[in-house]
Design an enzyme around this catalytic site. Structure first.
Site, mmCIF file in Angstrom:
data_model
loop_
_atom_site.group_PDB
_atom_site.id
_atom_site.type_symbol
_atom_site.label_atom_id
_atom_site.label_comp_id
_atom_site.label_asym_id
_atom_site.label_seq_id
_atom_site.Cartn_x
_atom_site.Cartn_y
_atom_site.Cartn_z
ATOM 1 N N LYS A 21 -5.140 -9.533 -6.320
ATOM 2 C CA LYS A 21 -6.378 -9.578 -5.527
ATOM 3 C C LYS A 21 -7.413 -8.570 -6.048
ATOM 4 O O LYS A 21 -7.051 -7.439 -6.374
ATOM 5 C CB LYS A 21 -5.996 -9.240 -4.072
ATOM 6 N N LYS A 60 0.812 -1.226 0.000
ATOM 7 C CA LYS A 60 0.000 0.000 0.000
ATOM 8 C C LYS A 60 0.841 1.270 0.000
ATOM 9 O O LYS A 60 0.355 2.325 -0.391
ATOM 10 C CB LYS A 60 -0.996 -0.012 1.169
ATOM 11 N N LYS A 111 -10.744 -2.997 -3.542
ATOM 12 C CA LYS A 111 -11.598 -1.827 -3.695
ATOM 13 C C LYS A 111 -10.782 -0.543 -3.755
ATOM 14 O O LYS A 111 -11.303 0.499 -4.054
ATOM 15 C CB LYS A 111 -12.681 -1.782 -2.617
HETATM 16 P P1 ATP Z 1 -8.546 -3.259 -0.477
HETATM 17 O O1 ATP Z 1 -9.388 -4.104 -1.388
HETATM 18 O O2 ATP Z 1 -8.765 -1.816 -0.645
HETATM 19 O O3 ATP Z 1 -7.122 -3.665 -0.465
HETATM 20 P P2 ATP Z 1 -8.588 -4.311 2.078
HETATM 21 O O4 ATP Z 1 -8.518 -5.766 1.808
HETATM 22 O O5 ATP Z 1 -7.333 -3.666 2.527
HETATM 23 O O6 ATP Z 1 -9.198 -3.514 0.887
HETATM 24 P P3 ATP Z 1 -11.104 -4.289 3.387
HETATM 25 O O7 ATP Z 1 -11.812 -4.053 2.144
HETATM 26 O O8 ATP Z 1 -11.504 -3.500 4.554
HETATM 27 O O9 ATP Z 1 -9.578 -4.016 3.218
HETATM 28 O O10 ATP Z 1 -11.196 -5.827 3.670
HETATM 29 C C1 ATP Z 1 -12.284 -6.326 4.334
HETATM 30 C C2 ATP Z 1 -12.222 -7.807 4.394
HETATM 31 O O11 ATP Z 1 -12.431 -8.359 3.100
HETATM 32 C C3 ATP Z 1 -10.918 -8.385 4.896
HETATM 33 O O12 ATP Z 1 -11.221 -9.466 5.756
HETATM 34 C C4 ATP Z 1 -10.227 -8.876 3.654
HETATM 35 O O13 ATP Z 1 -9.387 -9.973 3.892
HETATM 36 C C5 ATP Z 1 -11.416 -9.287 2.804
HETATM 37 N N1 ATP Z 1 -11.113 -9.171 1.378
HETATM 38 C C6 ATP Z 1 -10.861 -8.009 0.709
HETATM 39 N N2 ATP Z 1 -10.609 -8.282 -0.598
HETATM 40 C C7 ATP Z 1 -10.722 -9.625 -0.739
HETATM 41 C C8 ATP Z 1 -10.574 -10.525 -1.854
HETATM 42 N N3 ATP Z 1 -10.278 -10.089 -3.061
HETATM 43 N N4 ATP Z 1 -10.784 -11.842 -1.647
HETATM 44 C C9 ATP Z 1 -11.116 -12.315 -0.413
HETATM 45 N N5 ATP Z 1 -11.257 -11.524 0.671
HETATM 46 C C10 ATP Z 1 -11.066 -10.204 0.520
#
Ligand code: ATP
Ligand code: LTN
Length: 339
Positions: free
Chosen positions: A205, A124, A208
């Protein structure tokens, strides 16, 4: 069945569950399958806490009006996905100030070296002109989120494994320095779709916070968009349908999504397809069927924002009833003078 665990202080209680999602963007299929869907799949006896982690979101710049809107819409998605505010405590992290105070004590417990090893920080911060100090210390705040509630199960996607491991290490270190204050939490990572990949770049991955409009299926996407995104999903030059995430990431991602959406094993689903086209069409249909009812409930909930803010206010006061005594025990253990 009632699951009994024993708190380090000797109190018996039902299983405590805690998790959080950042209101940093529109929620996508990865967040849903990896985490949110499982928030409402615990045993009926769980004592559950689900927060919208707005303080984590502001570790990178957020537009204020958009942050407010997304915090409320994330709450609506929690409810639309099946969380019942009568049985689960749903709240906004910044409404419970105990999180930041215990976050500080966790920063004092974590070492600079272990925070430097967090792969999500490296990803990040990479290429950013401005990297906040909070982006670096973020895992200490996440540990505080979990330990404040003495959570023993934390449903998260695979990418949060390292942060969970750190939260466990910090609980163990704090307990060994100061006496038994915290429960050591266990990660709960799904077997299927623990890491949903981007449809256009299946080695990355689905995220968002990364711009990939065609590779990301949003929870609120209309059915036609979902169909189009799956139809154009990147696969490979072969035509064999086989579950092999390293050799065939695109096809394996589709099989994982289909498996998670239908409750089947991705590897055995592979045997039922001989071409990519029908696999893509069936995956799109399964995702549309999964998200459709959530989208309907979401629209109804967003029509009454006052109801949502009431739920969040009640949630915050219930959360504080648990968080405040834990923080007090931690403060006392460290030797801070009672206030
Ligand atoms: P970003 O997608 O912005 O990197 P993030 O993963 O840092 O977001 P959150 O969106 O708050 O943060 O994640 C919320 C939850 O969703 C966490 O438990 C994370 O592991 C899960 N998660 C996020 N993206 C995925 C994915 N592509 N596949 C499975 N689980 C996910
Ligand atoms: N770091 C997590 C979000 C998060 C979280 C938590 C998850 C913050 N606090 C506590 C589980 C429990 C992420 O998904 N990026």
């Amino acid at each position: 069945m009632l699951t009994i665990w024993v708190h380090p202080l000797g109190l018996a209680a039902v299983t405590r569950v805690l998790s959080g999602i950042q209101p940093s963007g529109e929620l996508n299929l990865g967040t849903y399958l990896g985490a949110l869907r499982r928030f409402s799949q615990g045993s009926g006896d769980d004592d559950s806490y689900f927060c919208i982690v707005d303080l984590h979101a502001v570790t990178v710049p957020q537009e204020p009006a958009q942050l407010r809107a997304r915090t409320l819409s994330t709450a609506a998605l929690y409810l639309a996905s099946g969380l019942d505010p009568e049985t689960a405590t749903i709240f906004v992290q910044s409404h419970v100030p105990e999180h930041t105070e215990l976050g500080w004590l966790m920063e004092c417990t974590a070492s600079f070296g272990e925070l430097s090893r967090m792969t999500q920080f490296k990803e990040k911060s990479d290429g950013r002109e401005f990297v906040s100090a909070a982006l670096f210390t973020y895992p200490a705040l996440m540990a505080a989120d979990i330990l404040l509630y003495n959570a023993d199960r934390v449903p998260v996607g695979d990418d949060q494994k390292q942060h969970l491991e750190l939260a466990r290490d910090l609980a163990i270190r704090f307990n060994s320095r100061y006496g038994a204050v915290f429960t050591v939490p266990e990660p709960d990572i799904p077997r299927t779709a623990a890491r949903v990949m981007d449809l256009q770049e299946p080695t990355r991955k689905m995220s968002k916070s990364v711009e990939s409009p065609q590779g990301t299926v949003l929870m609120l996407d209309p059915p036609a968009d979902i169909e189009r995104k799956f139809k154009r999903a990147v696969t490979d030059a072969e035509s064999e349908v086989r579950f092999d995430p390293s050799a065939k990431p695109g096809v394996s991602n589709l099989l994982s999504i289909l498996g998670a959406a239908t409750g089947h094993d991705p590897a055995s689903l592979a045997g039922t397809y001989s071409q990519y086209g029908p696999l893509k069409a069936d995956t799109a249909a399964a995702v549309i069927a999964l998200l459709g009812p959530i989208q309907e409930r979401y629209a109804a909930l967003m029509a009454d924002p006052g109801h949502l803010t009431d739920i969040l206010a009640k949630g915050a006061s219930r959360a504080r009833e648990v968080a405040a005594p834990t923080l007090e025990r931690a403060r006392t253990a460290v030797g801070l003078l009672p206030r």
